[in-house]
Enzyme design. Structure first.
Site, PDB file in Angstrom:
ATOM      1  N   GLY A  60      23.969   4.591  -2.270  1.00  0.00           N
ATOM      2  CA  GLY A  60      23.304   3.645  -1.391  1.00  0.00           C
ATOM      3  C   GLY A  60      24.168   3.083  -0.299  1.00  0.00           C
ATOM      4  O   GLY A  60      24.996   2.212  -0.509  1.00  0.00           O
ATOM      5  N   THR A  61      23.952   3.596   0.861  1.00  0.00           N
ATOM      6  CA  THR A  61      24.750   3.212   2.022  1.00  0.00           C
ATOM      7  C   THR A  61      23.989   3.590   3.270  1.00  0.00           C
ATOM      8  O   THR A  61      23.178   4.509   3.251  1.00  0.00           O
ATOM      9  CB  THR A  61      26.045   4.069   2.047  1.00  0.00           C
ATOM     10  OG1 THR A  61      26.833   3.723   0.952  1.00  0.00           O
ATOM     11  CG2 THR A  61      26.840   3.837   3.301  1.00  0.00           C
ATOM     12  N   THR A  62      24.298   2.858   4.341  1.00  0.00           N
ATOM     13  CA  THR A  62      23.939   3.391   5.646  1.00  0.00           C
ATOM     14  C   THR A  62      25.166   3.243   6.519  1.00  0.00           C
ATOM     15  O   THR A  62      25.709   2.135   6.627  1.00  0.00           O
ATOM     16  CB  THR A  62      22.791   2.594   6.285  1.00  0.00           C
ATOM     17  OG1 THR A  62      21.734   2.474   5.370  1.00  0.00           O
ATOM     18  CG2 THR A  62      22.309   3.279   7.544  1.00  0.00           C
TER      19      THR A  62
END
Lengths: 216, 217
Positions: free
Chosen positions: B16-18
């Site tokens: 979970g990352t942007t």
């Protein structure tokens, strides 16, 4: 990879890996879709129109398993014909969406298709309904299909209330073009349907007429 | 709900990352969200900084297994500082990206981390490089990564223009991060942005409530 298993499209399920979108404006709705149908890595139909009429002024956009989606659309088309004769006038968009939802919900384990229902009726003008997995919700616009993931950010940023018909058509075409560029399962041409009080207009935009972006 | 939301598991590596980086006229902007989560169910940190400085004008963003990414960036930092002492000159951005690439490629079986490297050097000015999972290195004017990036491909394709001004690029990056955090449940928190130019480095942190809001918020 060296075995003779025959062409992929004989064994893979046919999916309309897709991008579909529908949006309301004051006075009507605009629906849009791409035209690619894939079976695994093969494109089995590059010009399929995924915008299917349920009634004169109600259309649905198909995504997911091609067979499931088409069957649902045909069944609802039949039921709506009967229903509109019974009530003696054109059916409401909500009725069409409810019929789709009922089938999607009852057979949710067996089916894998998502239909977006949109149209115009006299009582509530232009409406868009999403029927994913058996829910029924009216929304100002809805996107669906595998290509929709890539354009959530774009539609969130660009949608404004109170757009005109031309702005909505432009919005739909841009969204489809962006999704088709990024999603391997979406492509081909763009189909557009504009429904309002006076007419239902179908349009095709060929691949080379679609908007291009900075890296093309 | 939808079969499609297993994208982040199918990619396997995006914890979970942007993350994103974009070049503008005279510099680059590199940015990320600040959420670390375990299995998409528990937010283990709301304020983690995923933008790491590897040299004065070179930063990188990590995606994938955070442990792997931290180990690799530490190693890369050491190699780069040694390299710049030997060369008696600040390192090139492509050198930093190559160091990361070597580590990712040589250890591809053990590691699950990808990087975006962005910076400014005297030779080529502002640049952005992507080192992908298996160790491929390419240069792009704008790039996005992490699980949240899926949702903003359309936005970035439509809105990025080469040679924007600093303010336009910063606004573009902030909007893109905000849109991704709005749709991806494993990205969130604050937006960390770093603007790198010839003259210096500026950190911009945009807290959650100051992020741009869109039509349905």
């Amino acid at each position: 990879m060296l075995e003779e298993t025959g062409p992929e499209w004989l064994s893979e399920e046919v999916k309309t890996g897709t991008t579909i979108i529908a949006i309301e404006y004051n006075g009507g709705v605009v629906l849009g879709s791409d035209s690619r149908v894939s079976a695994g890595a093969s494109v089995v139909n590059r010009v399929m129109n995924k915008l299917s009429p349920l009634h004169d002024k109600i259309y649905c956009a198909l995504s997911g398993s091609a067979a499931d989606a088409q069957t649902i659309a045909e069944m609802v088309n039949y039921h709506l014909d009967v229903h509109s004769i019974e009530i003696g006038e054109d059916p409401q968009v909500r009725s069409a969406a409810t019929l789709v939802r009922n089938i999607s919900y009852k057979y949710k384990e067996e089916l894998s298709a998502h239909l977006i229902v949109a149209g115009w009726d006299r009582r509530n003008k232009g409406q868009v309904f999403a029927t994913l997995n058996g829910l029924l919700t009216r929304q100002p616009f809805a996107v669906g299909g595998s290509g929709s993931s890539y354009v959530y950010g774009f539609v969130d940023a660009e949608y404004r209330k109170g757009m005109s018909k031309e702005e909505c058509q432009q919005f739909v075409v841009s969204t489809l073009s962006l999704a088709m560029n990024r999603d391997g399962s979406s492509g081909g041409v763009a189909y557009l349907v504009t429904i309002d009080e006076h007419s239902t207009e179908e349009k095709v935009i060929l691949g080379n007429d679609l908007p291009t972006f900075f890296d093309q | 709900m939808e079969k499609r939301c297993t994208d982040s598991q199918v990619k396997g590596v995006s914890t979970g990352t942007t993350i994103l980086a974009a070049t503008f006229d005279g510099g680059v902007v590199i940015g990320s969200d600040s959420r670390a989560s375990i299995g998409g169910e528990y937010v283990s940190s709301k304020t983690i900084n995923k933008v790491i400085q590897v040299h004065d004008r070179i930063f990188c963003c990590m995606a994938g297994s955070l442990a792997d990414a931290q180990a690799v960036t530490k190693t890369a930092k050491f190699h780069l500082s040694f390299h710049s002492v030997q060369m008696e000159t600040p390192p090139l951005v492509i050198s930093a990206a190559s160091v990361l690439k070597e580590l990712c490629y040589k250890n591809k079986d053990e590691l699950q981390a990808g990087f975006i490297t962005a910076g400014w050097d005297r030779k080529k000015g502002p640049q952005v490089y992507v080192v992908s999972l298996g160790g491929m290195l390419i240069s792009q004017p704008v790039t996005i990564g992490g699980s949240g990036s899926t949702y903003i491909y359309g936005y970035v394709d439509a809105k990025y223009k080469p040679n924007m001004s600093r303010e336009e690029c910063l606004q573009f990056a902030t909007n893109a991060l905000a849109l991704a955090m709005g749709r991806d449940n494993v990205s969130g928190g604050v937006a960390h942005l770093v603007v790198i130019t010839e003259t210096g480095v500026e950190h911009v942190v945009v807290p959650g409530d100051k992020l741009p809001k869109f039509h349905d918020e």
